[in-house]
Design a protein around this motif. Structure first.
Motif, PDB file in Angstrom:
ATOM      1  N   GLY A  48       0.787  -1.226   0.000  1.00 29.27           N
ATOM      2  CA  GLY A  48       0.000   0.000   0.000  1.00 29.27           C
ATOM      3  C   GLY A  48       0.817   1.273   0.000  1.00 29.27           C
ATOM      4  O   GLY A  48       0.275   2.366  -0.077  1.00 29.27           O
ATOM      5  N   ARG A  49       2.116   1.174   0.087  1.00 28.37           N
ATOM      6  CA  ARG A  49       3.002   2.345   0.085  1.00 28.37           C
ATOM      7  C   ARG A  49       3.579   2.524  -1.309  1.00 28.37           C
ATOM      8  O   ARG A  49       4.073   1.574  -1.915  1.00 28.37           O
ATOM      9  CB  ARG A  49       4.120   2.131   1.097  1.00 28.37           C
ATOM     10  N   LEU A  50       3.531   3.740  -1.798  1.00 33.74           N
ATOM     11  CA  LEU A  50       3.987   4.019  -3.157  1.00 33.74           C
ATOM     12  C   LEU A  50       5.493   3.808  -3.283  1.00 33.74           C
ATOM     13  O   LEU A  50       6.280   4.368  -2.519  1.00 33.74           O
ATOM     14  CB  LEU A  50       3.628   5.461  -3.537  1.00 33.74           C
ATOM     15  N   VAL A  51       5.863   2.956  -4.256  1.00 31.26           N
ATOM     16  CA  VAL A  51       7.275   2.727  -4.544  1.00 31.26           C
ATOM     17  C   VAL A  51       7.701   3.623  -5.709  1.00 31.26           C
ATOM     18  O   VAL A  51       8.745   4.264  -5.674  1.00 31.26           O
ATOM     19  CB  VAL A  51       7.536   1.240  -4.892  1.00 31.26           C
ATOM     20  N   ARG A  52       6.848   3.655  -6.739  1.00 37.25           N
ATOM     21  CA  ARG A  52       7.110   4.497  -7.901  1.00 37.25           C
ATOM     22  C   ARG A  52       5.767   4.965  -8.463  1.00 37.25           C
ATOM     23  O   ARG A  52       4.887   4.137  -8.713  1.00 37.25           O
ATOM     24  CB  ARG A  52       7.880   3.721  -8.965  1.00 37.25           C
ATOM     25  N   PRO A  53       5.613   6.278  -8.676  1.00 35.78           N
ATOM     26  CA  PRO A  53       4.343   6.757  -9.238  1.00 35.78           C
ATOM     27  C   PRO A  53       4.245   6.396 -10.728  1.00 35.78           C
ATOM     28  O   PRO A  53       5.255   6.248 -11.413  1.00 35.78           O
ATOM     29  CB  PRO A  53       4.404   8.269  -9.040  1.00 35.78           C
ATOM     30  N   ALA A  54       3.008   6.289 -11.196  1.00 29.79           N
ATOM     31  CA  ALA A  54       2.783   6.061 -12.626  1.00 29.79           C
ATOM     32  C   ALA A  54       2.974   7.383 -13.358  1.00 29.79           C
ATOM     33  O   ALA A  54       2.466   8.414 -12.921  1.00 29.79           O
ATOM     34  CB  ALA A  54       1.374   5.526 -12.851  1.00 29.79           C
ATOM     35  N   MET A  55       3.727   7.368 -14.461  1.00 24.84           N
ATOM     36  CA  MET A  55       3.935   8.577 -15.268  1.00 24.84           C
ATOM     37  C   MET A  55       2.874   8.599 -16.347  1.00 24.84           C
ATOM     38  O   MET A  55       2.797   7.663 -17.151  1.00 24.84           O
ATOM     39  CB  MET A  55       5.340   8.581 -15.859  1.00 24.84           C
ATOM     40  N   VAL A  56       2.052   9.656 -16.328  1.00 21.32           N
ATOM     41  CA  VAL A  56       0.869   9.656 -17.157  1.00 21.32           C
ATOM     42  C   VAL A  56       0.689  10.951 -17.932  1.00 21.32           C
ATOM     43  O   VAL A  56       1.277  11.975 -17.611  1.00 21.32           O
ATOM     44  CB  VAL A  56      -0.395   9.422 -16.284  1.00 21.32           C
ATOM     45  N   VAL A  57      -0.181  10.889 -18.970  1.00 15.32           N
ATOM     46  CA  VAL A  57      -0.647  12.055 -19.702  1.00 15.32           C
ATOM     47  C   VAL A  57      -2.079  12.266 -19.262  1.00 15.32           C
ATOM     48  O   VAL A  57      -2.887  11.327 -19.234  1.00 15.32           O
ATOM     49  CB  VAL A  57      -0.588  11.808 -21.243  1.00 15.32           C
ATOM     50  N   VAL A  58      -2.407  13.516 -18.922  1.00 14.23           N
ATOM     51  CA  VAL A  58      -3.723  13.860 -18.376  1.00 14.23           C
ATOM     52  C   VAL A  58      -4.476  14.742 -19.350  1.00 14.23           C
ATOM     53  O   VAL A  58      -3.891  15.580 -20.028  1.00 14.23           O
ATOM     54  CB  VAL A  58      -3.545  14.586 -17.016  1.00 14.23           C
ATOM     55  N   SER A  59      -5.791  14.523 -19.407  1.00 13.92           N
ATOM     56  CA  SER A  59      -6.625  15.384 -20.262  1.00 13.92           C
ATOM     57  C   SER A  59      -6.902  16.681 -19.525  1.00 13.92           C
ATOM     58  O   SER A  59      -6.970  16.726 -18.316  1.00 13.92           O
ATOM     59  CB  SER A  59      -7.929  14.668 -20.594  1.00 13.92           C
ATOM     60  N   LYS A  60      -7.092  17.754 -20.370  1.00 10.42           N
ATOM     61  CA  LYS A  60      -7.472  19.027 -19.741  1.00 10.42           C
ATOM     62  C   LYS A  60      -8.641  19.630 -20.466  1.00 10.42           C
ATOM     63  O   LYS A  60      -8.991  19.244 -21.565  1.00 10.42           O
ATOM     64  CB  LYS A  60      -6.308  19.994 -19.657  1.00 10.42           C
TER      65      LYS A  60
END
Length: 191
Positions: free
Chosen positions: A179-191
């Motif tokens: 449950g502890r973040l090891v590595r965040p997901a690298m993402v593209v986000v809509s705006k």
């Protein structure tokens, strides 16, 4: 002084006699009391000294036991650090074996790219299954709302088909451990 004020000789003798009687009657009693008191105090002192010796021995035993427990705990922690990843390494070594087989199969005469791809996909699945045994979870947030605690936005792209702050594309998947973040997901986000 007048004659009336001075006591007679017999009165003086009587007073002295009563004092002597009182002194002689009290003297043995005081000596007996002193002996009884001295003996009882010495007995109480001996009992107290025995108790002190016993308590000192108990304290020494407790200190030795605490030191032994501390030493055993330190040894257990050292062993846990040293060998804690043994099961994980077993999973990784198995994966390395499968990747080695995939490389051999791809370099063999008449090998197809499809067979090599199947071997790599099986190895990836095997690794993910092995990581799940150790409570490692893969984050693939495609189509989910952006969560800054789990995702890292690389860029924001206008997209009228999606709601704002929705993950459109995943550059790199994220991972959590227990449950502890090891590595965040690298993402593209809509705006």
């Amino acid at each position: 002084m007048s004659e009336q004020e001075q006591p007679s000789e017999t009165e003086v003798e009587l007073e002295l006699d009563t004092e002597v009687v009182e002194d002689s009657a009290e003297a043995p009693t005081e000596e007996v009391l002193q002996e009884v008191t001295l003996e009882s105090v010495q007995a109480e002192l001996e009992v107290a000294l025995v108790k002190v010796d016993e308590q000192q021995a108990d304290v020494l035993r407790a200190q030795a036991e605490a030191q032994n427990i501390r030493r055993r705990s330190e040894q257990d922690v050292a062993k846990a650090h040293k060998f804690g990843q043994e099961k994980l390494m077993t999973e990784v070594v198995s994966l390395l074996d499968n990747l080695g087989r995939a490389i051999e199969a791809g370099s063999a005469d008449g090998a197809s790219l499809k067979g090599l791809l199947e071997g790599v996909e099986m190895s990836q699945k095997m690794l993910l299954d092995g990581l799940q045994k150790f409570n490692v979870t893969q984050l693939d947030p495609h189509g989910e709302p952006f969560n800054p605690e789990l995702h890292e936005a690389m860029t924001a792209v206008p997209n009228p088909d999606l709601e704002p702050n929705t993950v459109m594309e995943v550059f790199q998947k994220g991972y959590t451990l227990n449950g502890r973040l090891v590595r965040p997901a690298m993402v593209v986000v809509s705006k």
